[in-house]
Write a protein that holds these residues in place. Structure first.
Motif, PDB file in Angstrom:
ATOM      1  N   LEU A 116      17.608 -11.041   1.715  1.00 47.60           N
ATOM      2  CA  LEU A 116      17.539 -12.302   1.194  1.00 47.60           C
ATOM      3  C   LEU A 116      18.871 -13.101   1.266  1.00 47.60           C
ATOM      4  CD1 LEU A 116      15.427 -10.328  -0.899  1.00 47.60           C
ATOM      5  CD2 LEU A 116      14.514 -12.891  -0.529  1.00 47.60           C
ATOM      6  N   ALA A 117      18.775 -14.348   0.999  1.00 45.99           N
ATOM      7  CA  ALA A 117      20.131 -15.085   0.965  1.00 45.99           C
ATOM      8  C   ALA A 117      20.895 -14.932  -0.099  1.00 45.99           C
ATOM      9  CB  ALA A 117      19.779 -16.508   1.610  1.00 45.99           C
ATOM     10  N   THR A 118      20.169 -14.856  -1.290  1.00 49.41           N
ATOM     11  CA  THR A 118      21.161 -14.834  -2.405  1.00 49.41           C
ATOM     12  C   THR A 118      20.834 -13.645  -3.261  1.00 49.41           C
ATOM     13  OG1 THR A 118      19.462 -16.164  -3.839  1.00 49.41           O
ATOM     14  CG2 THR A 118      21.111 -17.307  -2.500  1.00 49.41           C
ATOM     15  N   LYS A 119      21.748 -13.393  -4.342  1.00 46.22           N
ATOM     16  CA  LYS A 119      21.529 -12.244  -5.132  1.00 46.22           C
ATOM     17  C   LYS A 119      20.260 -12.381  -6.276  1.00 46.22           C
ATOM     18  CE  LYS A 119      24.039  -9.244  -8.369  1.00 46.22           C
ATOM     19  NZ  LYS A 119      25.455  -8.910  -8.941  1.00 46.22           N
ATOM     20  N   GLU A 120      20.212 -13.931  -6.512  1.00 44.11           N
ATOM     21  CA  GLU A 120      19.133 -14.180  -7.421  1.00 44.11           C
ATOM     22  C   GLU A 120      17.793 -13.793  -6.791  1.00 44.11           C
ATOM     23  OE1 GLU A 120      21.851 -16.068  -6.847  1.00 44.11           O
ATOM     24  OE2 GLU A 120      22.924 -15.755  -8.801  1.00 44.11           O
ATOM     25  N   GLU A 121      17.699 -14.607  -5.558  1.00 47.44           N
ATOM     26  CA  GLU A 121      16.300 -14.150  -4.699  1.00 47.44           C
ATOM     27  C   GLU A 121      16.187 -12.686  -4.630  1.00 47.44           C
ATOM     28  OE1 GLU A 121      15.527 -17.395  -1.347  1.00 47.44           O
ATOM     29  OE2 GLU A 121      17.659 -16.715  -1.452  1.00 47.44           O
ATOM     30  N   ALA A 122      17.082 -11.729  -4.457  1.00 51.56           N
ATOM     31  CA  ALA A 122      16.924 -10.435  -4.281  1.00 51.56           C
ATOM     32  C   ALA A 122      16.701  -9.933  -5.613  1.00 51.56           C
ATOM     33  CB  ALA A 122      18.298  -9.945  -3.715  1.00 51.56           C
ATOM     34  N   GLU A 123      17.095 -10.210  -6.688  1.00 55.58           N
ATOM     35  CA  GLU A 123      16.753  -9.541  -7.959  1.00 55.58           C
ATOM     36  C   GLU A 123      15.200  -9.953  -8.329  1.00 55.58           C
ATOM     37  OE1 GLU A 123      19.906 -11.340 -10.243  1.00 55.58           O
ATOM     38  OE2 GLU A 123      21.311  -9.411 -10.048  1.00 55.58           O
ATOM     39  N   GLN A 124      14.898 -11.171  -7.956  1.00 51.69           N
ATOM     40  CA  GLN A 124      13.544 -11.717  -8.328  1.00 51.69           C
ATOM     41  C   GLN A 124      12.593 -10.819  -7.537  1.00 51.69           C
ATOM     42  OE1 GLN A 124      12.263 -13.521 -10.594  1.00 51.69           O
ATOM     43  NE2 GLN A 124      10.150 -13.249  -9.673  1.00 51.69           N
ATOM     44  N   THR A 125      13.106 -10.276  -6.187  1.00 49.36           N
ATOM     45  CA  THR A 125      12.106  -9.611  -5.259  1.00 49.36           C
ATOM     46  C   THR A 125      11.891  -8.382  -5.935  1.00 49.36           C
ATOM     47  OG1 THR A 125      12.583 -11.224  -3.326  1.00 49.36           O
ATOM     48  CG2 THR A 125      11.856  -8.801  -2.888  1.00 49.36           C
ATOM     49  N   VAL A 126      13.421  -7.791  -6.458  1.00 47.31           N
ATOM     50  CA  VAL A 126      13.060  -6.328  -7.056  1.00 47.31           C
ATOM     51  C   VAL A 126      12.156  -6.401  -8.009  1.00 47.31           C
ATOM     52  CG1 VAL A 126      14.215  -4.571  -8.231  1.00 47.31           C
ATOM     53  CG2 VAL A 126      15.183  -5.749  -6.253  1.00 47.31           C
ATOM     54  N   LYS A 127      12.181  -7.386  -9.056  1.00 46.29           N
ATOM     55  CA  LYS A 127      11.272  -7.472 -10.227  1.00 46.29           C
ATOM     56  C   LYS A 127       9.834  -7.526  -9.495  1.00 46.29           C
ATOM     57  CE  LYS A 127      14.220 -10.178 -13.141  1.00 46.29           C
ATOM     58  NZ  LYS A 127      14.595 -11.222 -14.031  1.00 46.29           N
ATOM     59  N   GLU A 128       9.438  -8.275  -8.708  1.00 45.75           N
ATOM     60  CA  GLU A 128       8.183  -8.243  -8.091  1.00 45.75           C
ATOM     61  C   GLU A 128       7.487  -6.888  -7.549  1.00 45.75           C
ATOM     62  OE1 GLU A 128       7.174 -11.574  -5.536  1.00 45.75           O
ATOM     63  OE2 GLU A 128       9.106 -12.633  -6.477  1.00 45.75           O
ATOM     64  N   LEU A 129       8.610  -6.288  -6.940  1.00 46.29           N
ATOM     65  CA  LEU A 129       8.146  -4.863  -6.426  1.00 46.29           C
ATOM     66  C   LEU A 129       8.222  -3.855  -7.562  1.00 46.29           C
ATOM     67  CD1 LEU A 129      11.016  -4.617  -3.564  1.00 46.29           C
ATOM     68  CD2 LEU A 129       8.698  -4.954  -3.215  1.00 46.29           C
ATOM     69  N   ASP A 130       8.820  -4.094  -8.590  1.00 44.04           N
ATOM     70  CA  ASP A 130       8.472  -3.153  -9.868  1.00 44.04           C
ATOM     71  C   ASP A 130       7.260  -3.354 -10.549  1.00 44.04           C
ATOM     72  OD1 ASP A 130      11.130  -2.040  -9.160  1.00 44.04           O
ATOM     73  OD2 ASP A 130      12.074  -3.336 -10.590  1.00 44.04           O
ATOM     74  N   ASN A 131       6.786  -4.681 -10.352  1.00 45.97           N
ATOM     75  CA  ASN A 131       5.509  -5.153 -10.780  1.00 45.97           C
ATOM     76  C   ASN A 131       4.306  -4.620 -10.031  1.00 45.97           C
ATOM     77  OD1 ASN A 131       6.666  -5.858 -13.281  1.00 45.97           O
ATOM     78  ND2 ASN A 131       6.867  -7.956 -12.751  1.00 45.97           N
ATOM     79  N   GLY A 132       4.485  -4.220  -8.720  1.00 43.90           N
ATOM     80  CA  GLY A 132       3.591  -3.718  -7.961  1.00 43.90           C
ATOM     81  C   GLY A 132       3.231  -4.469  -6.726  1.00 43.90           C
ATOM     82  N   SER A 133       4.189  -5.156  -6.521  1.00 43.87           N
ATOM     83  CA  SER A 133       4.026  -6.008  -5.073  1.00 43.87           C
ATOM     84  C   SER A 133       4.306  -5.122  -3.994  1.00 43.87           C
ATOM     85  CB  SER A 133       4.887  -7.261  -5.089  1.00 43.87           C
ATOM     86  OG  SER A 133       4.575  -8.036  -5.915  1.00 43.87           O
ATOM     87  N   SER A 134       3.677  -5.280  -2.856  1.00 42.27           N
ATOM     88  CA  SER A 134       3.959  -4.401  -1.509  1.00 42.27           C
ATOM     89  C   SER A 134       5.183  -4.748  -0.799  1.00 42.27           C
ATOM     90  CB  SER A 134       2.694  -4.711  -0.686  1.00 42.27           C
ATOM     91  OG  SER A 134       2.909  -4.175   0.726  1.00 42.27           O
ATOM     92  N   PHE A 135       5.946  -3.714  -0.403  1.00 43.23           N
ATOM     93  CA  PHE A 135       7.188  -3.791   0.187  1.00 43.23           C
ATOM     94  C   PHE A 135       6.926  -4.497   1.515  1.00 43.23           C
ATOM     95  CE2 PHE A 135      11.243  -2.831   2.100  1.00 43.23           C
ATOM     96  CZ  PHE A 135      12.184  -2.918   1.315  1.00 43.23           C
ATOM     97  N   THR A 136       6.081  -4.032   2.174  1.00 40.74           N
ATOM     98  CA  THR A 136       5.687  -4.476   3.522  1.00 40.74           C
ATOM     99  C   THR A 136       5.330  -5.872   3.425  1.00 40.74           C
ATOM    100  OG1 THR A 136       5.148  -2.315   4.189  1.00 40.74           O
ATOM    101  CG2 THR A 136       4.232  -4.161   5.608  1.00 40.74           C
ATOM    102  N   ALA A 137       4.631  -6.393   2.532  1.00 40.41           N
ATOM    103  CA  ALA A 137       4.077  -7.870   2.509  1.00 40.41           C
ATOM    104  C   ALA A 137       5.497  -8.606   1.894  1.00 40.41           C
ATOM    105  CB  ALA A 137       2.909  -7.849   1.278  1.00 40.41           C
ATOM    106  N   MET A 138       6.262  -8.293   1.132  1.00 33.11           N
ATOM    107  CA  MET A 138       7.183  -8.829   0.712  1.00 33.11           C
ATOM    108  C   MET A 138       8.292  -8.968   1.831  1.00 33.11           C
ATOM    109  SD  MET A 138       6.826  -9.745  -2.372  1.00 33.11           S
ATOM    110  CE  MET A 138       8.115 -10.151  -3.466  1.00 33.11           C
ATOM    111  N   ALA A 139       8.461  -8.119   2.459  1.00 31.15           N
ATOM    112  CA  ALA A 139       9.399  -8.070   3.721  1.00 31.15           C
ATOM    113  C   ALA A 139       8.800  -9.179   5.011  1.00 31.15           C
ATOM    114  CB  ALA A 139       9.572  -6.927   4.484  1.00 31.15           C
ATOM    115  N   LEU A 140       7.481  -9.291   5.036  1.00 31.60           N
ATOM    116  CA  LEU A 140       7.015 -10.045   5.944  1.00 31.60           C
ATOM    117  C   LEU A 140       7.087 -11.439   5.506  1.00 31.60           C
ATOM    118  CD1 LEU A 140       3.556  -8.175   6.921  1.00 31.60           C
ATOM    119  CD2 LEU A 140       5.332  -8.938   8.386  1.00 31.60           C
ATOM    120  N   GLU A 141       6.966 -11.700   3.986  1.00 29.33           N
ATOM    121  CA  GLU A 141       6.883 -12.843   3.621  1.00 29.33           C
ATOM    122  C   GLU A 141       8.267 -13.644   3.282  1.00 29.33           C
ATOM    123  OE1 GLU A 141       5.701 -15.087  -0.764  1.00 29.33           O
ATOM    124  OE2 GLU A 141       4.956 -13.304  -0.251  1.00 29.33           O
ATOM    125  N   LYS A 142       9.243 -12.771   2.844  1.00 25.04           N
ATOM    126  CA  LYS A 142      10.357 -13.329   2.283  1.00 25.04           C
ATOM    127  C   LYS A 142      11.725 -12.733   3.127  1.00 25.04           C
ATOM    128  CE  LYS A 142       9.249 -13.411  -2.457  1.00 25.04           C
ATOM    129  NZ  LYS A 142       9.766 -13.445  -3.938  1.00 25.04           N
TER     130      LYS A 142
END
Length: 290
Positions: free
Chosen positions: A161-187
Motif C-alpha cells: 500500500l502507498a501509505t502507512k495509514e492505509e496499511a494499518e487500516q488493512t491490518v485491522k481488516e485482516l485481524d477482523n477476518g477479511s481474506s488476505f487474498t481478497a484484500m491483495a486483489l482489491e488493494k
C-alpha cells in the motif's frame, strides 16, 4: 539443475491442464443444460463448456493419465519403488530452486507429488540396467555439491500500500477476518503479486530483492501476517504461508538421483513411456477402439 527445470515445466503444464479439466469434470453432476454464462440473448450451457474443454485438453489429459498407468504397471513388473523421502527431497529442492515459479506447488501439492513420483519411477525404469561406478558418482556429487544445499526458504504473500495509514487500516481488516487474498486483489499496488492474490512464491533467505520482507517473515509462524513494513514501493503487509528449513544432502541421500541423471545423459534418450507401452494393452476413445 537442468533436469529439475525440465520437470518443473512438465509438472506445471500437466497440473494446469489436468486441474483445469478434472476440477470441473470431477464435480457433482448438475443438469448439462444448466446455463453457466449469458451474453445478451446468447447462452453457454454446462455441456457446451465441458465439450469445449474436452476438445482443447481432453486428449492431452488422457495421454498423461495413460502414461501414469503405464509407469505404474511397469513399476510393478520390474519391482521399482520410489520412497517418500525422495519425493519430499525433490519437492523441497523445487521450492528452493525455482522461487516464484514453484508457487503452484501450494495449489495442489498432492498432484505435484504424484507427478514427481511418476517422473522418478520412469527415470528409474529407463536407467535400471545402466551401471555407473561409485567413483564417478562421488565425483559428480563433489563437483555439483551446491545443488544439494538447500537454503531456508519462505513462501510469502504480500499486500503493498502507498501509505502507512492505509496499511494499518488493512491490518485491522485482516485481524477482523477479511481474506488476505481478497484484500491483495482489491488493494495491493504491486500489480504483479496482486493478480495472484498477493502470492510472491518461494523466496530464499539470501535473496537481496526481498531482504526487508524476509526479515519481517522470520518473526512469523505459518498463517500469520506482519505489521506494515516500509519498502521501496510503500508499506507491505507480509503473510508467511510456509517455511522450508534449509538442509544439506549427503552423497548417500542423493546417490540414486545422481545415478539416474548421469545414466540419462549417457543414454541420450528422451524421458518417455514409449518403451513400456508395448508391454500393456492400450485402447482409447480417441483411437476409435472404444
Amino acid at each position: 539443475m537442468k533436469r529439475q527445470h525440465l520437470w518443473l515445466i512438465i509438472i506445471i503444464l500437466v497440473a494446469i491442464n489436468f486441474m483445469s479439466v478434472a476440477y470441473f469434470l470431477g464435480k457433482s453432476e448438475p443438469s448439462q443444460s444448466e446455463v453457466v454464462a449469458q451474453i445478451g440473448k446468447d447462452e453457454i450451457t454446462r455441456q457446451d463448456w465441458l465439450n469445449e474443454m474436452e476438445g482443447r485438453y481432453g486428449k492431452e489429459v488422457l495421454d498423461e493419465m495413460i502414461d501414469g498407468k503405464v509407469i505404474e504397471a511397469a513399476g510393478d513388473k520390474y519391482d521399482v519403488q520410489i520412497g517418500k523421502e525422495e519425493i519430499d527431497r525433490e519437492i523441497k529442492m523445487l521450492k528452493s530452486a525455482y522461487g516464484t515459479s514453484a508457487a503452484a506447488l501450494s495449489i495442489n501439492e498432492e498432484q505435484w507429488r504424484k507427478q514427481i513420483k511418476d517422473s522418478l519411477m520412469l527415470e528409474e525404469l529407463l536407467t535400471k540396467e545402466v551401471s555407473i561406478s561409485e567413483e564417478k558418482l562421488q565425483q559428480y556429487y563433489e563437483d555439483n555439491q551446491a545443488q544439494y544445499e538447500i537454503k531456508d526458504t519462505y513462501h510469502l504473500s504480500q499486500i503493498v500500500l502507498a501509505t502507512k495509514e492505509e496499511a494499518e487500516q488493512t491490518v485491522k481488516e485482516l485481524d477482523n477476518g477479511s481474506s488476505f487474498t481478497a484484500m491483495a486483489l482489491e488493494k495491493s499496488t504491486d500489480t504483479l503479486t496482486a493478480a495472484q492474490g498477493g502470492d510472491l512464491g518461494y523466496v530464499t533467505v539470501d535473496d537481496d530483492n526481498y531482504e526487508t520482507i524476509i526479515q519481517a517473515a522470520q518473526d512469523l509462524k505459518a498463517g500469520e501476517w506482519s505489521n506494515p513494513v516500509k519498502t521501496d514501493e510503500g508499506y507491505a503487509i507480509v503473510l508467511l504461508q510456509e517455511f522450508v528449513e534449509g538442509e544439506t544432502y549427503s552423497f548417500k541421500d542423493v546417490k540414486s538421483q545422481i545415478r539416474r541423471q548421469m545414466a540419462l545423459e549417457q543414454m541420450d534418450l528422451p524421458v518417455s513411456t514409449e518403451p513400456f507401452k508395448d508391454e500393456v494393452d492400450i485402447e482409447t476413445f480417441y483411437d476409435g477402439a472404444l
